[in-house]
Every structure is written in C-alpha cells, then in structure tokens.
Design an enzyme around this catalytic site. Structure first.
Site, short mmCIF file in Angstrom:
data_model
loop_
_atom_site.label_atom_id
_atom_site.label_comp_id
_atom_site.label_asym_id
_atom_site.label_seq_id
_atom_site.Cartn_x
_atom_site.Cartn_y
_atom_site.Cartn_z
N CYS A 110 0.96 -1.22 0.12
CA CYS A 110 -0.07 -0.04 -0.13
C CYS A 110 0.93 1.13 -0.08
O CYS A 110 0.27 2.48 -0.25
CB CYS A 110 -0.90 -0.05 1.28
N HIS A 244 -3.01 7.24 2.95
CA HIS A 244 -3.45 6.14 2.53
C HIS A 244 -5.05 5.80 2.98
O HIS A 244 -5.06 6.07 4.31
CB HIS A 244 -2.55 5.00 2.61
N ASN A 274 -10.11 0.70 0.31
CA ASN A 274 -8.70 0.57 0.38
C ASN A 274 -8.17 0.29 -0.99
O ASN A 274 -8.31 -1.19 -1.07
CB ASN A 274 -8.29 -0.10 1.81
O1 UT7 Z 1 -3.85 -1.17 3.64
C1 UT7 Z 1 -3.13 -1.96 4.39
C2 UT7 Z 1 -3.11 -1.65 5.98
N1 UT7 Z 1 -4.48 -2.10 6.65
C3 UT7 Z 1 -4.81 -1.44 7.62
O2 UT7 Z 1 -4.43 -0.45 7.99
C4 UT7 Z 1 -6.14 -1.85 8.55
C5 UT7 Z 1 -5.85 -1.82 10.03
N2 UT7 Z 1 -6.80 -2.62 10.49
C6 UT7 Z 1 -8.22 -2.10 10.48
O3 UT7 Z 1 -8.56 -1.56 9.87
C7 UT7 Z 1 -9.08 -3.00 11.45
O4 UT7 Z 1 -8.24 -3.62 12.38
C8 UT7 Z 1 -10.14 -3.74 10.96
C9 UT7 Z 1 -11.07 -3.09 10.06
C10 UT7 Z 1 -9.47 -4.96 10.02
C11 UT7 Z 1 -10.90 -4.64 12.04
O5 UT7 Z 1 -11.60 -3.57 12.82
P1 UT7 Z 1 -11.53 -3.79 14.34
O6 UT7 Z 1 -12.15 -2.51 14.96
O7 UT7 Z 1 -9.93 -3.85 14.71
O8 UT7 Z 1 -11.95 -5.30 14.79
P2 UT7 Z 1 -11.36 -6.48 15.31
O9 UT7 Z 1 -10.47 -7.31 14.71
O10 UT7 Z 1 -10.86 -5.91 16.84
O11 UT7 Z 1 -12.73 -7.32 15.65
C12 UT7 Z 1 -13.67 -7.04 16.45
C13 UT7 Z 1 -14.87 -7.79 16.26
C14 UT7 Z 1 -14.61 -9.35 16.42
O12 UT7 Z 1 -15.63 -9.96 16.76
P3 UT7 Z 1 -15.34 -10.63 18.36
O13 UT7 Z 1 -14.18 -11.56 18.43
O14 UT7 Z 1 -15.14 -9.38 19.21
O15 UT7 Z 1 -16.74 -11.16 18.61
C15 UT7 Z 1 -14.30 -9.77 14.84
O16 UT7 Z 1 -14.72 -11.16 14.56
O17 UT7 Z 1 -15.44 -7.72 15.11
C16 UT7 Z 1 -15.57 -8.71 14.19
N3 UT7 Z 1 -15.56 -8.50 12.98
C17 UT7 Z 1 -16.46 -8.30 12.21
N4 UT7 Z 1 -17.90 -8.21 12.53
C18 UT7 Z 1 -18.81 -7.78 11.65
C19 UT7 Z 1 -14.35 -8.44 12.17
N5 UT7 Z 1 -14.73 -8.11 10.88
C20 UT7 Z 1 -15.94 -8.03 10.85
C21 UT7 Z 1 -17.15 -7.58 9.89
N6 UT7 Z 1 -18.24 -7.42 10.17
N7 UT7 Z 1 -16.82 -7.42 8.66
#
Ligand code: UT7
Length: 317
Positions: A110, A244, A274
């Site tokens: 990225c 980004h 993204n």
């Molecule tokens: O361009 C390359 C660089 N990439 C980035 O910079 C991405 C950086 N990371 C992020 O943007 C975020 O970490 C994500 C969008 C990938 C995830 O968001 P988050 O707020 O960090 O969620 P999390 O991974 O802490 O997950 C929280 C909860 C989990 O459920 P439990 O375990 O708490 O029950 C996940 O399973 O959200 C759940 N979850 C979802 N729920 C509904 C993860 N993805 C989804 C989804 N819809 N799409």
C-alpha cells in the site's frame, strides 16, 4: 534537482459493491463496516486488470499535464495485483498509450505509489529525464479471500497516475521498511515446481487487523513529523494531508495525535475503500481537481502497509 507534478489522473471501475451486497456474502453489516472502517461502497473490476485501469488513469494524467505519451522518458508503476507477473503494469501501460520509454514496476504494497514516486524523482534528479509517469494500480479484489469478513470488506480496485517533470516542488520524502510478515502478508501459494518442499499458504491478503492498525497510526504520525522536521516546518503548516485510505479511524487517530483538524485530511474511503497502492494517487487527484488548492500550499502524502512499509513526502503546489 527536484520535481514538480504536472498533471494527475485516476480511474475507478464502474461496478459499485455496497456493504449490503457484502452482507449477503459474509457475516457482516452495513453498520459495522461504516462504524469500524468507514467504507460505504467500493468499486470492483469485472473485466479490467490493474494494468487496464492504469492505462485510463495515465491517459487522464497526460491530458492534465498537457503532454503526449511519446514525450515520456520513464514509467514507474506500483502494484501487487496485476493479472500477469510480466509484462508488468508499467510495460503494459507503455504499450497501450504509445510510449517508448523504459518502464518497470515496484512492489511496496500500500506504500507502493510513494516508493514509485520517490524512485522516479531520483531518476529525474540524476538528470536526463524530462517527463516521467508514476502509477499506482490495483485489482486487489483478485487477491482477497472473499470468505474472510475481516479483509474483504475493506478493499476496492482502482488506479491513479502522476506526470512529473524537473522542478522545485517535491520538498522532501521519507521511506521506511520494517521487514515483517506477522502483521500483514500476501502469500502466492506454492507454485508449479515439483521440487519445492516448503509449505506456502494460499494466495490471499492475511492481516492481523489490530497490529496493522497500530503500526499505521504510529507511522502516519512519525512520518509526518519526520518530513516536516526535514524542511523545518510544523505539521500545522501543512495545508492538506493525503493519507492512504485504510480505515477512517486510523486517519482520525493520527489527526488527533498530530493535533490537526480532520478537515485537513483528504478522505474518500467511504466511496472507494482501500485501493492499496492506488489510494494516495487517487486521493491526490481528487484534491487537485477539487479547485481547493492554492499556489504555495504544502501538501503531505503519507502511506503505510505490507512490507511492513511506510512513506511520506511533502509537495509545494
Ligand atoms: O492497507 C493495508 C493496511 N491495512 C490497515 O491499515 C487495516 C488496519 N486494521 C483495521 O482497519 C481494523 O483492524 C479492521 C477493520 C481490519 C478490523 O476492525 P477492528 O475494529 O480492529 O476489529 P477486530 O479485529 O478487533 O474485531 C472486533 C470484532 C471481532 O468479533 P469478536 O471476536 O469481538 O466477537 C471480529 O470477529 O469484530 C468482528 N468482525 C466483524 N464483524 C462484523 C471483524 N470483521 C467484521 C465484519 N463484520 N466485517
């Protein structure tokens, strides 16, 4: 010798995929994606490769710059998702637009567009090159696991392009790499060799969301401070920051840590998701065409991603 940006262009494929569309494919919701990531919809290619999209962005940038393809003396393209390993995006664009200059690709995920821009700027600084084309193009949809709700909801396809020339407007830059696959990696599966014994995971973006999130916020803040220090200004002196587009919350956190108002940050993740190495180029093109820029404005571009990598630069408009 530095560079100036003569013209920019972007291209997004026509097909819009909404959060509700994705909620029919994986266990997610429009509300979760809007709140946690900031994406409302993204464009997904149905019949154009990364190189095909790059051609359209390049043509728009050439038109904006007021030059023709045969005047180009260098093409540098950033991508991780072209349909072919070779010819690369740069070479395919060279042929399609009717250029005859050297062309090659760089891969820094990225952050790729800013690595490509810095590479082209270095060629220009070396002397002997009048016009260069810099591209960021991704059909990132081809390397997503469309059953993984934590990644497939984030990304989108698209391309962006700059035409650059010798000038005094690329004030400074900073490139960063911390070789690591723990937070984010994209394996290419094992390949065809009957002799290779090492296991390689299937082709897909694998990301540890929270670790990447923390890396991203830290890099935006550190890289912006570094490029500002390099030219003796404060972040508050920047007119705009083009980050980004990975997660709107990453941008909000970084803005707060830098003590900058959110309005200074260009945000279009709601429309495009993204787009990996295309994201900064597409966003800068939107800003350049918005009519908001005034002569003398200081604009920082900043990107981060796989590698791990990050990059930032400051351009004077
Ligand atoms: O361009 C390359 C660089 N990439 C980035 O910079 C991405 C950086 N990371 C992020 O943007 C975020 O970490 C994500 C969008 C990938 C995830 O968001 P988050 O707020 O960090 O969620 P999390 O991974 O802490 O997950 C929280 C909860 C989990 O459920 P439990 O375990 O708490 O029950 C996940 O399973 O959200 C759940 N979850 C979802 N729920 C509904 C993860 N993805 C989804 C989804 N819809 N799409």
């Amino acid at each position: 010798m530095s560079i100036q940006v003569l013209g920019t262009g972007a291209y997004l494929p026509e097909k819009i995929v909404t959060n509700d569309d994705l909620a029919q494919m994986v266990d997610t919701s429009d509300e979760w994606i809007r709140q946690r990531v900031g994406v409302v919809e993204r464009r997904i290619s149905v019949n154009e490769s990364a190189a095909d999209m790059a051609v359209k962005a390049a043509q728009r940038a050439l038109e904006a710059a007021g030059i023709t393809a045969d005047q180009l003396e260098l093409i540098v393209a950033a991508t991780v998702s072209n349909d072919e390993i070779c010819p690369g995006v740069g070479a395919q664009v060279q042929a399609a637009i009717g250029a005859s200059c050297p062309a090659f690709d760089v891969n820094s995920a990225c952050s790729g567009f800013l690595f490509a821009l810095d590479t082209a700027a270095a060629f220009i600084a070396r002397g002997g090159i009048r016009y260069a084309l810099v591209l960021g193009a991704e059909r990132i949809s081809r390397i997503l696991d469309w059953t993984d709700r934590s990644t497939c909801i984030i990304f989108g396809d698209g391309a962006g392009a700059f035409v650059i020339a010798p000038g005094e407007n690329y004030l400074t830059s900073h490139l960063f790499t911390k070789g690591s696959r723990e937070e984010l990696y994209i394996p290419m599966d094992k390949g065809n060799s009957p002799f290779y014994e090492k296991e390689v995971a299937p082709l897909a973006v694998h990301m540890s969301g929270q670790a990447t999130f923390k890396f991203a916020v830290r890099r935006i803040v550190d890289d912006i401070n570094i490029v500002c220090d390099q030219i003796g200004i404060k972040p508050a002196d920047l007119s705009y920051i083009v980050p980004h587009q990975a997660n709107v919350r990453i941008i909000d956190f970084a803005a707060k840590k830098l003590g900058l108002p959110a309005e200074k940050f260009v945000v279009n993740i709601d429309k495009y998701g993204n787009t990996s190495s295309a994201s900064v180029a597409i966003s800068f093109d939107e800003l350049a065409r918005s009519g908001k820029l005034k002569k003398g404005d200081l604009i920082a571009m900043v990107a981060f991603g796989g590698g791990l990598s990050s990059a930032a630069c400051i351009i004077k408009w």
